[in-house]
Scaffold this motif. Structure first.
Motif, PDB file in Angstrom:
ATOM      1  N   ALA A   1       0.846  -1.194   0.000  1.00 35.17           N
ATOM      2  CA  ALA A   1       0.000   0.000   0.000  1.00 35.17           C
ATOM      3  C   ALA A   1       0.877   1.238   0.000  1.00 35.17           C
ATOM      4  CB  ALA A   1      -0.916   0.013   1.227  1.00 35.17           C
ATOM      5  N   THR A   2       0.323   2.347  -0.480  1.00 31.68           N
ATOM      6  CA  THR A   2       1.035   3.625  -0.389  1.00 31.68           C
ATOM      7  C   THR A   2       0.937   4.134   1.050  1.00 31.68           C
ATOM      8  OG1 THR A   2      -0.965   4.742  -1.199  1.00 31.68           O
ATOM      9  CG2 THR A   2       0.747   4.220  -2.828  1.00 31.68           C
ATOM     10  N   GLN A   3       1.552   5.272   1.322  1.00 37.83           N
ATOM     11  CA  GLN A   3       1.619   5.798   2.681  1.00 37.83           C
ATOM     12  C   GLN A   3       0.231   6.164   3.212  1.00 37.83           C
ATOM     13  OE1 GLN A   3       4.431   5.662   4.184  1.00 37.83           O
ATOM     14  NE2 GLN A   3       5.815   5.346   2.475  1.00 37.83           N
ATOM     15  N   PHE A   4       0.039   5.985   4.515  1.00 38.40           N
ATOM     16  CA  PHE A   4      -1.232   6.341   5.136  1.00 38.40           C
ATOM     17  C   PHE A   4      -1.353   7.861   5.293  1.00 38.40           C
ATOM     18  CE2 PHE A   4      -1.008   2.108   7.656  1.00 38.40           C
ATOM     19  CZ  PHE A   4      -1.326   1.410   6.506  1.00 38.40           C
ATOM     20  N   HIS A   5      -2.588   8.342   5.283  1.00 35.42           N
ATOM     21  CA  HIS A   5      -2.835   9.765   5.530  1.00 35.42           C
ATOM     22  C   HIS A   5      -2.178  10.224   6.836  1.00 35.42           C
ATOM     23  CE1 HIS A   5      -5.557  10.048   2.214  1.00 35.42           C
ATOM     24  NE2 HIS A   5      -6.531   9.349   2.759  1.00 35.42           N
ATOM     25  N   ASP A   6      -2.281   9.388   7.873  1.00 33.66           N
ATOM     26  CA  ASP A   6      -1.781   9.792   9.185  1.00 33.66           C
ATOM     27  C   ASP A   6      -0.279  10.030   9.200  1.00 33.66           C
ATOM     28  OD1 ASP A   6      -4.253   9.749  10.512  1.00 33.66           O
ATOM     29  OD2 ASP A   6      -4.152   7.588  10.795  1.00 33.66           O
TER      30      ASP A   6
ATOM     31  N   ALA B   1      -7.140  -1.616   5.842  1.00 34.02           N
ATOM     32  CA  ALA B   1      -7.643  -2.614   6.786  1.00 34.02           C
ATOM     33  C   ALA B   1      -8.746  -3.456   6.157  1.00 34.02           C
ATOM     34  CB  ALA B   1      -8.160  -1.928   8.050  1.00 34.02           C
ATOM     35  N   ASP B   2      -9.640  -2.828   5.422  1.00 32.79           N
ATOM     36  CA  ASP B   2     -10.708  -3.566   4.746  1.00 32.79           C
ATOM     37  C   ASP B   2     -10.136  -4.599   3.782  1.00 32.79           C
ATOM     38  OD1 ASP B   2     -12.636  -2.111   6.067  1.00 32.79           O
ATOM     39  OD2 ASP B   2     -13.019  -0.732   4.404  1.00 32.79           O
ATOM     40  N   ARG B   3      -9.139  -4.185   3.019  1.00 29.73           N
ATOM     41  CA  ARG B   3      -8.540  -5.088   2.032  1.00 29.73           C
ATOM     42  C   ARG B   3      -7.805  -6.228   2.723  1.00 29.73           C
ATOM     43  NH1 ARG B   3      -8.612  -8.167  -2.117  1.00 29.73           N
ATOM     44  NH2 ARG B   3      -6.864  -8.044  -3.602  1.00 29.73           N
ATOM     45  N   LEU B   4      -7.070  -5.954   3.797  1.00 31.77           N
ATOM     46  CA  LEU B   4      -6.363  -7.010   4.509  1.00 31.77           C
ATOM     47  C   LEU B   4      -7.339  -8.018   5.108  1.00 31.77           C
ATOM     48  CD1 LEU B   4      -3.480  -5.158   6.378  1.00 31.77           C
ATOM     49  CD2 LEU B   4      -3.254  -6.802   4.508  1.00 31.77           C
ATOM     50  N   ALA B   5      -8.436  -7.518   5.662  1.00 31.46           N
ATOM     51  CA  ALA B   5      -9.439  -8.421   6.218  1.00 31.46           C
ATOM     52  C   ALA B   5     -10.014  -9.319   5.133  1.00 31.46           C
ATOM     53  CB  ALA B   5     -10.537  -7.610   6.899  1.00 31.46           C
ATOM     54  N   GLU B   6     -10.230  -8.753   3.952  1.00 31.82           N
ATOM     55  CA  GLU B   6     -10.727  -9.533   2.822  1.00 31.82           C
ATOM     56  C   GLU B   6      -9.723 -10.604   2.416  1.00 31.82           C
ATOM     57  OE1 GLU B   6     -12.478  -8.576  -1.644  1.00 31.82           O
ATOM     58  OE2 GLU B   6     -10.942  -7.261  -0.798  1.00 31.82           O
TER      59      GLU B   6
ATOM     60  N   PRO C   1      -2.408  -7.106  -6.327  1.00 27.48           N
ATOM     61  CA  PRO C   1      -2.240  -5.746  -6.830  1.00 27.48           C
ATOM     62  C   PRO C   1      -2.119  -4.721  -5.700  1.00 27.48           C
ATOM     63  CG  PRO C   1      -3.915  -6.879  -8.104  1.00 27.48           C
ATOM     64  CD  PRO C   1      -3.563  -7.776  -6.965  1.00 27.48           C
ATOM     65  N   ASP C   2      -1.285  -3.720  -5.937  1.00 33.39           N
ATOM     66  CA  ASP C   2      -1.051  -2.669  -4.945  1.00 33.39           C
ATOM     67  C   ASP C   2      -2.331  -1.903  -4.642  1.00 33.39           C
ATOM     68  OD1 ASP C   2       1.599  -3.422  -5.105  1.00 33.39           O
ATOM     69  OD2 ASP C   2       2.194  -1.736  -6.369  1.00 33.39           O
ATOM     70  N   LEU C   3      -2.337  -1.270  -3.464  1.00 34.02           N
ATOM     71  CA  LEU C   3      -3.455  -0.418  -3.057  1.00 34.02           C
ATOM     72  C   LEU C   3      -2.931   1.001  -2.890  1.00 34.02           C
ATOM     73  CD1 LEU C   3      -6.306   0.170  -2.154  1.00 34.02           C
ATOM     74  CD2 LEU C   3      -5.767  -0.810   0.080  1.00 34.02           C
ATOM     75  N   GLY C   4      -3.289   1.876  -3.806  1.00 39.09           N
ATOM     76  CA  GLY C   4      -2.835   3.261  -3.756  1.00 39.09           C
ATOM     77  C   GLY C   4      -3.962   4.209  -3.431  1.00 39.09           C
ATOM     78  N   GLY C   5      -3.612   5.354  -2.859  1.00 40.54           N
ATOM     79  CA  GLY C   5      -4.596   6.391  -2.594  1.00 40.54           C
ATOM     80  C   GLY C   5      -5.159   6.964  -3.890  1.00 40.54           C
ATOM     81  N   PRO C   6      -6.227   7.751  -3.803  1.00 37.89           N
ATOM     82  CA  PRO C   6      -6.939   8.208  -5.004  1.00 37.89           C
ATOM     83  C   PRO C   6      -6.222   9.281  -5.802  1.00 37.89           C
ATOM     84  CG  PRO C   6      -7.949   9.150  -3.044  1.00 37.89           C
ATOM     85  CD  PRO C   6      -6.914   8.160  -2.567  1.00 37.89           C
ATOM     86  N   GLU C   7      -5.245   9.980  -5.182  1.00 38.49           N
ATOM     87  CA  GLU C   7      -4.613  11.106  -5.860  1.00 38.49           C
ATOM     88  C   GLU C   7      -3.104  11.101  -5.658  1.00 38.49           C
ATOM     89  OE1 GLU C   7      -7.788  14.737  -5.515  1.00 38.49           O
ATOM     90  OE2 GLU C   7      -6.743  14.173  -3.661  1.00 38.49           O
ATOM     91  N   VAL C   8      -2.384  11.443  -6.710  1.00 37.83           N
ATOM     92  CA  VAL C   8      -0.949  11.734  -6.608  1.00 37.83           C
ATOM     93  C   VAL C   8      -0.808  13.246  -6.620  1.00 37.83           C
ATOM     94  CG1 VAL C   8       1.319  11.537  -7.687  1.00 37.83           C
ATOM     95  CG2 VAL C   8      -0.281   9.598  -7.768  1.00 37.83           C
ATOM     96  N   LEU C   9      -0.325  13.803  -5.508  1.00 39.58           N
ATOM     97  CA  LEU C   9      -0.225  15.253  -5.363  1.00 39.58           C
ATOM     98  C   LEU C   9       1.160  15.622  -4.838  1.00 39.58           C
ATOM     99  CD1 LEU C   9      -3.662  15.907  -3.607  1.00 39.58           C
ATOM    100  CD2 LEU C   9      -3.117  16.354  -6.007  1.00 39.58           C
ATOM    101  N   SER C  10       1.599  16.822  -5.179  1.00 35.93           N
ATOM    102  CA  SER C  10       2.887  17.292  -4.670  1.00 35.93           C
ATOM    103  C   SER C  10       2.802  17.489  -3.155  1.00 35.93           C
ATOM    104  CB  SER C  10       3.278  18.607  -5.336  1.00 35.93           C
ATOM    105  OG  SER C  10       2.424  19.650  -4.901  1.00 35.93           O
ATOM    106  N   LEU C  11       3.947  17.410  -2.486  1.00 35.80           N
ATOM    107  CA  LEU C  11       3.959  17.661  -1.046  1.00 35.80           C
ATOM    108  C   LEU C  11       3.509  19.088  -0.738  1.00 35.80           C
ATOM    109  CD1 LEU C  11       7.132  15.865   0.371  1.00 35.80           C
ATOM    110  CD2 LEU C  11       4.744  15.152   0.488  1.00 35.80           C
TER     111      LEU C  11
END
Length: 252
Positions: free
Chosen positions: A127-132, A164-169, A180-190
């Motif tokens: 997975a890509t980085q978490f929001h937190d 977490a939903d995907r891992l439980a599945e 397949p990887d799980l990425g967030g919905p947007e690629v944005l600059s820092l």
């Protein structure tokens, strides 16, 4: 129902995985240094690990630390899982561990390979980085009036709940190898992500992009940690900070 053990089950991700699985009626054991029943230090190993794994069908391995020890912990877990004849080992990794020469990423990649060669049936999700994680980064960087950011770096944060939903599945599905990887919905600059954080928290900071050096930085700048072709997450970083900080007061 399946008996599932979640390592790192008191952490941010592991706790949510545990909740999802229990809600579906599965027996879930929580293993961590701070767990009440299965209090085990994976790096140290010991008899407590064998007791925790007795009768377990599936392990979801969420325990991890950027401070080190992941490979030793994985070796102990794999050995105990073999002794217990565990049928399925699910591992959460990070997008880019094979492309960005960053110390923690190298350790995660090494664990991936250990699991692949373990002789156990396995599934690995990157997975890509978490929001937190970005929120924690920006909280630290915004303590001064000028907020420095690595120049030319973008990110693709994802909601931990979606991972977490995907891992439980995956935990209740057949072993699937590398999925397949799980990425967030947007690629944005820092810069864009930092502005969203500042807006949500009511802070005013000058943003300063700073060029860094080294192979790891070059890997991040090249986007090795991104999965734009797998932008399957739904919750944006803007959504996350708006919900988390939306009630915060005046500008600071």
């Amino acid at each position: 129902m399946t008996t599932i053990l979640v390592t790192g089950g008191t952490g941010v991700l592991g706790r949510l995985v545990t909740e999802r699985l229990r809600a579906d009626g599965h027996e879930v054991r929580v293993l961590s240094r701070h767990a009440q029943q299965y209090s085990v230090d994976l790096v140290a190993g010991g008899s407590g690990l064998d007791a925790a794994l007795a009768g377990v069908d599936t392990v979801v391995h969420c325990a991890s630390s950027p401070r080190g020890g992941d490979e030793k912990a994985a070796a102990n877990l794999i050995a105990a899982a073999r002794r217990a004849a565990v049928g399925h080992l699910v591992y959460i990794s990070i997008v880019g561990v094979d492309r960005v020469p960053f110390g923690y990423y190298r350790s995660k990649l090494a664990v991936e390979r250990m699991i692949e060669e373990s002789g156990l049936a396995w599934t690995t999700l990157r997975a890509t980085q978490f929001h937190d994680l970005l929120v924690t980064l920006f909280e630290g960087l915004s303590k001064s009036p000028v907020m420095p950011l690595p120049a030319g770096v973008s990110d693709q944060p994802v909601a931990v709940a979606e991972v977490a939903d995907r891992l439980a599945e995956l935990a209740v599905s057949a072993p699937a190898g590398r999925v397949p990887d799980l990425g967030g919905p947007e690629v944005l600059s820092l810069r864009t992500l930092a502005r969203a954080y500042l807006t949500a928290t009511g802070r005013r900071r000058a943003l300063l992009t700073v060029p860094l050096f080294g192979r790891a930085y070059a890997g991040f700048r090249a986007g090795g940690h991104l999965a734009p072709e797998r932008a399957v997450g739904r919750v944006t970083f803007g959504d996350h900070v708006a919900e988390r900080f939306g009630g915060r007061g005046k500008t600071r």
